[in-house]
Design a protein around this motif. Structure first.
Motif, PDB file in Angstrom:
ATOM      1  N   ALA A   1      -2.984 -37.543 -35.672  1.00  0.00           N
ATOM      2  CA  ALA A   1      -4.026 -36.805 -36.404  1.00  0.00           C
ATOM      3  C   ALA A   1      -5.383 -37.477 -36.176  1.00  0.00           C
ATOM      4  O   ALA A   1      -6.392 -36.812 -35.936  1.00  0.00           O
ATOM      5  CB  ALA A   1      -3.686 -36.759 -37.891  1.00  0.00           C
ATOM      6  N   GLU A   2      -5.382 -38.806 -36.221  1.00  0.00           N
ATOM      7  CA  GLU A   2      -6.622 -39.566 -36.026  1.00  0.00           C
ATOM      8  C   GLU A   2      -7.188 -39.310 -34.624  1.00  0.00           C
ATOM      9  O   GLU A   2      -8.380 -39.083 -34.439  1.00  0.00           O
ATOM     10  CB  GLU A   2      -6.297 -41.052 -36.193  1.00  0.00           C
ATOM     11  N   PHE A   3      -6.289 -39.321 -33.647  1.00  0.00           N
ATOM     12  CA  PHE A   3      -6.691 -39.112 -32.258  1.00  0.00           C
ATOM     13  C   PHE A   3      -7.290 -37.712 -32.074  1.00  0.00           C
ATOM     14  O   PHE A   3      -8.332 -37.532 -31.439  1.00  0.00           O
ATOM     15  CB  PHE A   3      -5.480 -39.296 -31.337  1.00  0.00           C
ATOM     16  N   GLN A   4      -6.628 -36.718 -32.639  1.00  0.00           N
ATOM     17  CA  GLN A   4      -7.106 -35.338 -32.461  1.00  0.00           C
ATOM     18  C   GLN A   4      -8.459 -35.133 -33.146  1.00  0.00           C
ATOM     19  O   GLN A   4      -9.307 -34.402 -32.647  1.00  0.00           O
ATOM     20  CB  GLN A   4      -6.085 -34.318 -33.001  1.00  0.00           C
ATOM     21  N   LEU A   5      -8.653 -35.803 -34.281  1.00  0.00           N
ATOM     22  CA  LEU A   5      -9.957 -35.689 -34.959  1.00  0.00           C
ATOM     23  C   LEU A   5     -11.054 -36.297 -34.084  1.00  0.00           C
ATOM     24  O   LEU A   5     -12.139 -35.734 -33.924  1.00  0.00           O
ATOM     25  CB  LEU A   5      -9.947 -36.430 -36.298  1.00  0.00           C
ATOM     26  N   PHE A   6     -10.743 -37.432 -33.511  1.00  0.00           N
ATOM     27  CA  PHE A   6     -11.701 -38.100 -32.623  1.00  0.00           C
ATOM     28  C   PHE A   6     -12.090 -37.155 -31.476  1.00  0.00           C
ATOM     29  O   PHE A   6     -13.247 -37.031 -31.102  1.00  0.00           O
ATOM     30  CB  PHE A   6     -11.076 -39.391 -32.086  1.00  0.00           C
ATOM     31  N   TYR A   7     -11.070 -36.471 -30.956  1.00  0.00           N
ATOM     32  CA  TYR A   7     -11.241 -35.549 -29.843  1.00  0.00           C
ATOM     33  C   TYR A   7     -12.257 -34.442 -30.147  1.00  0.00           C
ATOM     34  O   TYR A   7     -13.013 -34.001 -29.298  1.00  0.00           O
ATOM     35  CB  TYR A   7      -9.881 -34.888 -29.582  1.00  0.00           C
ATOM     36  N   VAL A   8     -12.234 -33.962 -31.404  1.00  0.00           N
ATOM     37  CA  VAL A   8     -13.169 -32.885 -31.766  1.00  0.00           C
ATOM     38  C   VAL A   8     -14.435 -33.450 -32.433  1.00  0.00           C
ATOM     39  O   VAL A   8     -15.223 -32.706 -33.010  1.00  0.00           O
ATOM     40  CB  VAL A   8     -12.506 -31.826 -32.688  1.00  0.00           C
ATOM     41  N   GLY A   9     -14.597 -34.765 -32.344  1.00  0.00           N
ATOM     42  CA  GLY A   9     -15.830 -35.385 -32.824  1.00  0.00           C
ATOM     43  C   GLY A   9     -15.899 -35.578 -34.322  1.00  0.00           C
ATOM     44  O   GLY A   9     -16.986 -35.578 -34.907  1.00  0.00           O
ATOM     45  N   LEU A  10     -14.744 -35.753 -34.972  1.00  0.00           N
ATOM     46  CA  LEU A  10     -14.756 -36.001 -36.420  1.00  0.00           C
ATOM     47  C   LEU A  10     -14.238 -37.406 -36.707  1.00  0.00           C
ATOM     48  O   LEU A  10     -13.358 -37.911 -36.009  1.00  0.00           O
ATOM     49  CB  LEU A  10     -13.863 -34.983 -37.143  1.00  0.00           C
ATOM     50  N   ASP A  11     -14.779 -37.993 -37.760  1.00  0.00           N
ATOM     51  CA  ASP A  11     -14.407 -39.364 -38.097  1.00  0.00           C
ATOM     52  C   ASP A  11     -13.083 -39.413 -38.850  1.00  0.00           C
ATOM     53  O   ASP A  11     -12.764 -38.514 -39.624  1.00  0.00           O
ATOM     54  CB  ASP A  11     -15.523 -39.968 -38.961  1.00  0.00           C
ATOM     55  N   LYS A  12     -12.338 -40.508 -38.632  1.00  0.00           N
ATOM     56  CA  LYS A  12     -11.017 -40.608 -39.288  1.00  0.00           C
ATOM     57  C   LYS A  12     -11.129 -40.720 -40.814  1.00  0.00           C
ATOM     58  O   LYS A  12     -10.154 -40.504 -41.528  1.00  0.00           O
ATOM     59  CB  LYS A  12     -10.211 -41.773 -38.714  1.00  0.00           C
ATOM     60  N   SER A  13     -12.333 -41.052 -41.307  1.00  0.00           N
ATOM     61  CA  SER A  13     -12.521 -41.130 -42.759  1.00  0.00           C
ATOM     62  C   SER A  13     -12.320 -39.757 -43.426  1.00  0.00           C
ATOM     63  O   SER A  13     -12.198 -39.666 -44.638  1.00  0.00           O
ATOM     64  CB  SER A  13     -13.919 -41.658 -43.082  1.00  0.00           C
ATOM     65  N   LEU A  14     -12.266 -38.699 -42.606  1.00  0.00           N
ATOM     66  CA  LEU A  14     -12.082 -37.353 -43.179  1.00  0.00           C
ATOM     67  C   LEU A  14     -10.608 -37.015 -43.391  1.00  0.00           C
ATOM     68  O   LEU A  14     -10.279 -35.995 -43.984  1.00  0.00           O
ATOM     69  CB  LEU A  14     -12.700 -36.293 -42.254  1.00  0.00           C
ATOM     70  N   LEU A  15      -9.705 -37.883 -42.914  1.00  0.00           N
ATOM     71  CA  LEU A  15      -8.277 -37.553 -42.927  1.00  0.00           C
ATOM     72  C   LEU A  15      -7.738 -37.208 -44.315  1.00  0.00           C
ATOM     73  O   LEU A  15      -6.856 -36.374 -44.444  1.00  0.00           O
ATOM     74  CB  LEU A  15      -7.463 -38.717 -42.340  1.00  0.00           C
ATOM     75  N   ASP A  16      -8.267 -37.889 -45.350  1.00  0.00           N
ATOM     76  CA  ASP A  16      -7.735 -37.621 -46.688  1.00  0.00           C
ATOM     77  C   ASP A  16      -8.577 -36.645 -47.497  1.00  0.00           C
ATOM     78  O   ASP A  16      -8.402 -36.509 -48.707  1.00  0.00           O
ATOM     79  CB  ASP A  16      -7.551 -38.956 -47.433  1.00  0.00           C
ATOM     80  N   LYS A  17      -9.476 -35.975 -46.826  1.00  0.00           N
ATOM     81  CA  LYS A  17     -10.294 -34.971 -47.529  1.00  0.00           C
ATOM     82  C   LYS A  17      -9.594 -33.611 -47.509  1.00  0.00           C
ATOM     83  O   LYS A  17      -8.734 -33.339 -46.658  1.00  0.00           O
ATOM     84  CB  LYS A  17     -11.656 -34.839 -46.833  1.00  0.00           C
TER      85      LYS A  17
END
Ligand SMILES: Nc1ncnc2c1ncn2[C@@H]1O[C@H](COP(=O)(O)OP(=O)(O)OP(=O)(O)O)[C@@H](O)[C@H]1O
Ligand SMILES: [Mg+2]
Length: 298
Positions: A132-148
């Motif tokens: 999930a972290e990797f895919q977020l990075f791929y679309v330019g989003l920070d991993k800090s958003l994972l729990d939002k």
């Protein structure tokens, strides 16, 4: 010969409105998308692009025609049922408003990991979290958003979460119906490059529907031009832009602004008068891989 991932044959769709009236949204549309190719579909609003996408994704049952995804006849109920799981994994859709379909009660982490869990896919990067972290990075989003939750994100961020979710499955066919229209220009560029990367590195095939012709020129290998439910021209991207043949394509391309102010002042917009004769006949090959709808009488 290159491998065909998506084969659309003689696709026709009529929307019934009321008892007697119907809208002919698609009329005998045929095209194929090759493995590792980005195929663009362009045309004015209401020309039938989204109807093609919805038929390809089995969201809409067309009036007639055939659709094969990786050789599977997806309009044949038996064959579709038998291959449903495989199709769900290998074929993904992103649309303009994908963000609105995110589950508001799930965190970004859960949303992005969900398809892998449903399809029992082992996360390529070890754990669902790492993936999930990797895919977020791929679309330019920070991993800090994972729990939002989606409501805590902007519309553009939600759309990128929806794109990340579709990409976790490493689809072999991505149907992207104006996927970036709701994003800021700077983010658009990043997502466009992501699509180019998917094609080059992962051999993903993309049916890319867009209004922005400069993006289509940059990204696509071949392009189909639609007008009033008809495919009027189909060609490799550079051929189409260098020598458009159908009057509708010429009018469409002449509407692209030129960045140079001096040339822009001299730009001549071509007009297209709807003449049924220009929208009838068959696609004929005018040069290698370049097809134009040609009236029956000529
Ligand atoms: N559910 C529906 N019921 C009736 N007519 C519909 C329906 N959906 C689409 N249409 C009609 O079918 C035609 C093709 O629509 P479609 O949405 O495929 O066009 P489009 O090329 O995707 O347009 P846009 O660029 O605005 O997204 C239009 O005339 C539209 O009004
Ligand atoms: Mg549309």
């Amino acid at each position: 010969m290159s491998e065909i991932i998506l084969d659309v044959r003689n696709l026709t769709h009529h929307f019934g409105i009321g008892k007697k009236l119907s809208v002919k949204a698609l009329d005998n549309v045929s095209f194929a998308v090759k493995k590792g190719e980005i195929f663009g579909l362009v045309g004015e609003s209401g020309s039938g692009k989204s109807t093609v996408a919805r038929c390809v994704m089995n969201i809409l049952k067309p009036t007639s025609g055939e659709i094969f995804c990786e050789g599977i006849n997806v309009l044949n109920p038996k064959e579709f049922k038998k291959n449903k799981k495989q199709l769900e994994a290998s074929r993904q859709l992103i649309f303009q408003d994908s963000a609105s379909s995110l589950n508001g009660r799930m965190t970004v982490r859960e949303i992005v990991s969900e398809p892998m869990k449903i399809h029992k896919v082992k996360p390529p990067r070890g754990t669902f979290d790492a993936e999930a972290e990797f895919q977020l990075f791929y679309v330019g989003l920070d991993k800090s958003l994972l729990d939002k939750y989606p409501t805590e994100l902007s519309g553009g961020m939600r759309q990128r979460v929806a794109i990340a979710r579709a990409l976790t499955m490493e689809p072999r066919l991505l149907v992207a119906d104006e996927p970036i229209s709701s994003l800021d220009v700077s983010v658009q560029a990043q997502i466009i490059n992501l699509f180019a990367h998917l094609r080059c590195e992962h051999n993903c095939s993309i049916l890319f529907i867009a209004h922005d012709l400069s993006v289509v020129r940059y990204l696509c290998d071949r392009v189909g031009v639609m007008c009033k439910g008809k495919l009027v021209e189909l060609a490799p991207v550079e051929k189409l832009f260098a020598s458009p043949r159908h009057p509708y394509t010429k009018a469409l391309l002449s509407s692209i602004p030129i960045p140079d102010p001096r040339l822009e002042r001299e730009r001549v917009m071509e007009k297209f008068d709807y003449d049924p004769k220009l929208l009838s006949g068959k696609l004929r090959e005018v040069s290698e891989e370049h097809f134009v709808l040609w009236g029956d009488e000529e």
